[in-house]
Each structure stands twice: as C-alpha cells, then as structure tokens.
Design a protein around this motif. Structure first.
Motif, short mmCIF file in Angstrom:
data_model
loop_
_atom_site.label_atom_id
_atom_site.label_comp_id
_atom_site.label_asym_id
_atom_site.label_seq_id
_atom_site.Cartn_x
_atom_site.Cartn_y
_atom_site.Cartn_z
N ILE A 1 -6.21 4.50 38.09
CA ILE A 1 -7.34 5.57 37.79
C ILE A 1 -6.55 6.48 37.00
O ILE A 1 -5.64 7.17 37.49
N VAL A 2 -7.21 6.74 35.75
CA VAL A 2 -6.80 7.58 34.76
C VAL A 2 -7.72 8.90 34.85
O VAL A 2 -8.97 8.59 34.59
N THR A 3 -7.17 9.93 35.40
CA THR A 3 -7.86 11.21 35.26
C THR A 3 -7.90 11.95 34.02
O THR A 3 -7.07 12.10 33.18
N LEU A 4 -9.22 12.20 33.62
CA LEU A 4 -9.44 12.82 32.14
C LEU A 4 -10.14 14.09 32.37
O LEU A 4 -10.77 14.74 31.59
N GLY A 5 -9.74 15.10 33.36
CA GLY A 5 -10.15 16.40 33.43
C GLY A 5 -11.62 16.52 33.48
O GLY A 5 -12.41 15.72 34.27
N SER A 6 -12.16 17.17 32.52
CA SER A 6 -13.76 17.53 32.79
C SER A 6 -14.71 16.31 32.29
O SER A 6 -15.82 16.18 32.32
N LYS A 7 -13.84 15.14 31.82
CA LYS A 7 -14.61 13.80 31.41
C LYS A 7 -14.72 12.96 32.43
O LYS A 7 -14.99 11.84 32.11
N GLY A 8 -13.96 13.38 33.50
CA GLY A 8 -14.25 12.57 34.70
C GLY A 8 -12.74 11.84 34.91
O GLY A 8 -11.74 12.12 34.41
N CYS A 9 -13.10 10.38 35.20
CA CYS A 9 -11.90 9.34 35.32
C CYS A 9 -12.39 8.03 34.92
O CYS A 9 -13.64 7.72 34.99
N LEU A 10 -11.52 7.21 34.58
CA LEU A 10 -11.61 5.88 34.29
C LEU A 10 -10.99 4.82 35.31
O LEU A 10 -9.61 5.14 35.61
N ILE A 11 -11.50 4.10 35.85
CA ILE A 11 -11.08 3.43 37.04
C ILE A 11 -10.97 1.90 36.74
O ILE A 11 -11.81 1.06 36.18
N ARG A 12 -9.81 1.23 37.03
CA ARG A 12 -9.62 -0.32 36.82
C ARG A 12 -9.10 -1.05 38.14
O ARG A 12 -8.28 -0.62 38.60
N GLU A 13 -10.32 -2.01 38.55
CA GLU A 13 -9.91 -2.74 39.82
C GLU A 13 -10.56 -4.09 39.89
O GLU A 13 -11.75 -4.00 39.15
N ASN A 14 -9.91 -4.84 40.15
CA ASN A 14 -10.51 -6.31 40.05
C ASN A 14 -10.74 -6.85 38.93
O ASN A 14 -11.86 -7.45 38.68
N GLY A 15 -9.90 -6.35 38.11
CA GLY A 15 -10.06 -6.88 36.46
C GLY A 15 -11.20 -6.35 35.68
O GLY A 15 -11.63 -6.67 34.60
N ALA A 16 -11.76 -5.27 36.38
CA ALA A 16 -12.96 -4.50 35.70
C ALA A 16 -12.72 -2.97 35.32
O ALA A 16 -12.30 -2.50 36.50
N SER A 17 -13.17 -2.34 34.65
CA SER A 17 -13.34 -0.72 34.35
C SER A 17 -14.59 -0.31 34.52
O SER A 17 -15.44 -0.83 34.07
N TYR A 18 -14.47 0.86 34.82
CA TYR A 18 -15.72 1.76 34.87
C TYR A 18 -15.45 3.15 34.84
O TYR A 18 -14.36 3.50 35.29
N ARG A 19 -16.10 4.15 34.76
CA ARG A 19 -16.37 5.33 34.56
C ARG A 19 -17.02 6.02 35.96
O ARG A 19 -18.01 5.69 36.25
N VAL A 20 -16.28 7.27 36.35
CA VAL A 20 -16.85 8.35 37.21
C VAL A 20 -16.81 9.62 36.50
O VAL A 20 -15.81 9.94 36.27
N ASP A 21 -17.96 10.21 36.39
CA ASP A 21 -18.28 11.22 35.59
C ASP A 21 -17.61 12.58 36.67
O ASP A 21 -17.70 12.51 38.01
N ALA A 22 -17.06 13.51 35.78
CA ALA A 22 -16.81 14.74 36.73
C ALA A 22 -17.92 15.68 36.90
O ALA A 22 -18.96 15.72 36.25
N PHE A 23 -17.80 16.41 38.05
CA PHE A 23 -18.86 17.60 38.36
C PHE A 23 -18.80 18.61 37.29
O PHE A 23 -17.76 19.00 37.02
N LYS A 24 -19.92 19.08 36.88
CA LYS A 24 -20.10 20.20 35.85
C LYS A 24 -19.82 21.59 36.67
O LYS A 24 -20.63 22.01 37.48
N VAL A 25 -18.78 22.16 36.23
CA VAL A 25 -18.77 23.48 36.88
C VAL A 25 -17.94 24.38 35.97
O VAL A 25 -17.47 23.87 34.62
#
Length: 298
Positions: free
Chosen positions: A218-242
C-alpha cells in the motif's frame, strides 16, 4: 480476535505552531506550544487500542519523568504495559515538531531508549505470537531488531506489516518476511529509486516492491488516497475530503486502523477504506495520539 502486536518507538512530542517552517539559520516566533504522547510505535498502538484491536505493545522508555508519564498515560488508555521496559541509563525518546499554517510539519527525533530495544526484548513477546496474528512495526527502533522480530513472526505464521518510516534502505532479507509494506510516497521512492509524479508511477513503484518479495503493498499518497497492490493487481482507494489542521500521526492512524480491520477479517480494500476514514479524522486535530479517533467516530 487475532492479536495485533506492535513493536516500536515511544516518544514525548514537543510541538510548536508556526506561520511557516524555519529555513536553515532562521529564527521565528512560534505560537501555541504543547506536549503530547508520540512516537510511531506508540501512535500505532494507541490507534489499535482505540479502534478496538486486541493489542500487545512492546517499547522501551527511559526511567525518567517522561517515561513515567508515558507509562501512566498508556495505563489510562487501557494498554497493557507488561512489555514496555524502563531503562535506567538512557533518556526517553523526544520529538521536536514544528507545524505550520498549512498543516505541514518538520520533525527532529532524539531516539534515546528506543534505540536500545533489542533481540532479547523481542524474545519476551515471541511466545505471545500465534498463527494468523499481525505484527506491526516501523523504523524508529534498530533495524536489526525489526528484522529479527519479522523473522521470528514469519516463522510462526504471523502476518508482518511494516510501515517503513522514517525512510531508509531496507535489507532484502527483511522484505521476504513481510505480508505487507505501507510506504508513503517518499519512502516508496527510496525503496525503488522510482520518482512518483502520477498514478502510473505509483503503480510501477508498487509492482517493483511486490517483485522484491513483499506480498501486498500500500503506497499512501496523502490527500490523493492510496494505491494498493495485491494478488498481482493494483487499484486506488480515495482519501476522504477534509480540511487538515495537522498531519502528525495520520500515517500511524492509517496503519493501526488497517491492522484492526484485517484482524477482524475484512478484505484489504475494505480495510483500507476504514484506515483512510480514521486518518482523515486524525488530520483535523492537533497532535499525535491526541488526534487519533475512537471506533465510534468512524
């Protein structure tokens, strides 16, 4: 519930609010000053405890006024202090923190007793480790201790999660013991040599770390959320806007919450959403452990 064993640092944070972070040689007049419990290990432990995890915390403090205050604080938080040692010949860890009007911070740490946490200390907690438990660590204690604990945990079937902060180069052997690594952008760049300027770069970094032998990234990217890589696939999880006030301990809150969610059996994506929610609350408050939310706030 699966145990979450946090091995890491505990510091007393001394924080000054400033209009801007001082340049080299510059003296500025700051505003509010306060002292707050901190240290990446203790921050993550408090996050685990407040969010409902089954916590075991190991740390080393100096047998001084700051160490004694920390022990009393942990007891009030409901944290078992059996594995928190007081060293007679070393000072407790201290962090000097400046926080500017944009919620950016500058931190200098005097590690003190944290750097005396060793393999013999780890051996005391190894007997607590069971298959399926989670071991969460950071890098404010000796790297040799981190690697030893990771190997012992790996051998017992424990899921080892490493938050590689502060940024430093890591031995390849350590990476092979990891179930997950959670670098921020700077830490990920140091691990791989790849500069992150966009989403593609972040995915390339995660793939590179994955190839080094770490199962999940999991690469955390601050206000841009994080990028996750598991089982050979990558996807993003957005940060909550505050509206951020102070980013101190945001990453530690994320890691603690992530491990609680995983220990409860959540899928990684769902766990990352919970972790993002917890860290989004933390950045709206001043201080390290004082900013960490409780489960009912999520």
């Amino acid at each position: 519930m699966k145990k979450i064993i946090v091995i890491g640092s505990s510091n007393m944070d001394m924080v000054v609010k400033t209009s801007h972070l001082p340049a080299p040689g510059e003296t500025i007049l700051g505003g509010e000053f306060f002292m707050n419990q901190g240290g990446k290990g203790a921050n993550q432990a408090v996050a685990v405890e407040r969010l409902g995890g089954n916590l075991i915390f190991m740390a080393k403090l100096g047998n001084d006024i700051l160490g004694q205050q920390s022990i009393e604080y942990f007891k009030k938080e409901g944290i078992d202090t059996r594995y928190i040692a007081l060293d007679e010949n070393s000072a407790s860890g201290v962090a000097l923190i400046s926080v500017d009007d944009h919620a950016e911070n500058s931190i200098v740490v005097a590690s003190g007793a944290n750097m005396l946490l060793d393999e013999q200390d780890v051996d005391k907690v190894v007997e607590e480790m069971c298959e399926g438990d989670i071991l969460l660590m950071q890098l404010e204690i000796p790297l040799q201790t981190v690697e030893y604990a990771a190997r012992k945990a790996f051998e017992k079937g424990v899921k080892v999660v490493l938050n590689p902060a502060p940024a430093r180069n890591l031995p390849k052997a350590l990476l092979r013991y990891l179930y997950m690594i959670t670098p921020n952008r700077i830490e990920a760049e140091m691990l791989t040599g790849i500069k992150i300027t966009n989403d593609v770069d972040a995915e390339d970094v995660a793939k590179e770390i994955n190839a080094m032998g770490v199962q999940n990234v999991i690469v955390t990217l601050g206000s841009k959320g994080c990028l996750i890589r598991e089982n050979g696939a990558s996807y993003r999880v957005d940060a909550f806007k505050v509206e951020p006030v102070d980013t101190t301990a945001a990453g530690d809150t994320f890691n603690g919450a992530l491990c609680v969610a995983l220990a409860e059996g959540m899928e990684l994506k769902q766990a990352a959403v919970m972790a993002s929610k917890a860290s989004s609350i933390a950045v709206t408050r001043m201080g390290a452990q004082s900013s960490i939310p409780r489960r009912e706030e999520l």
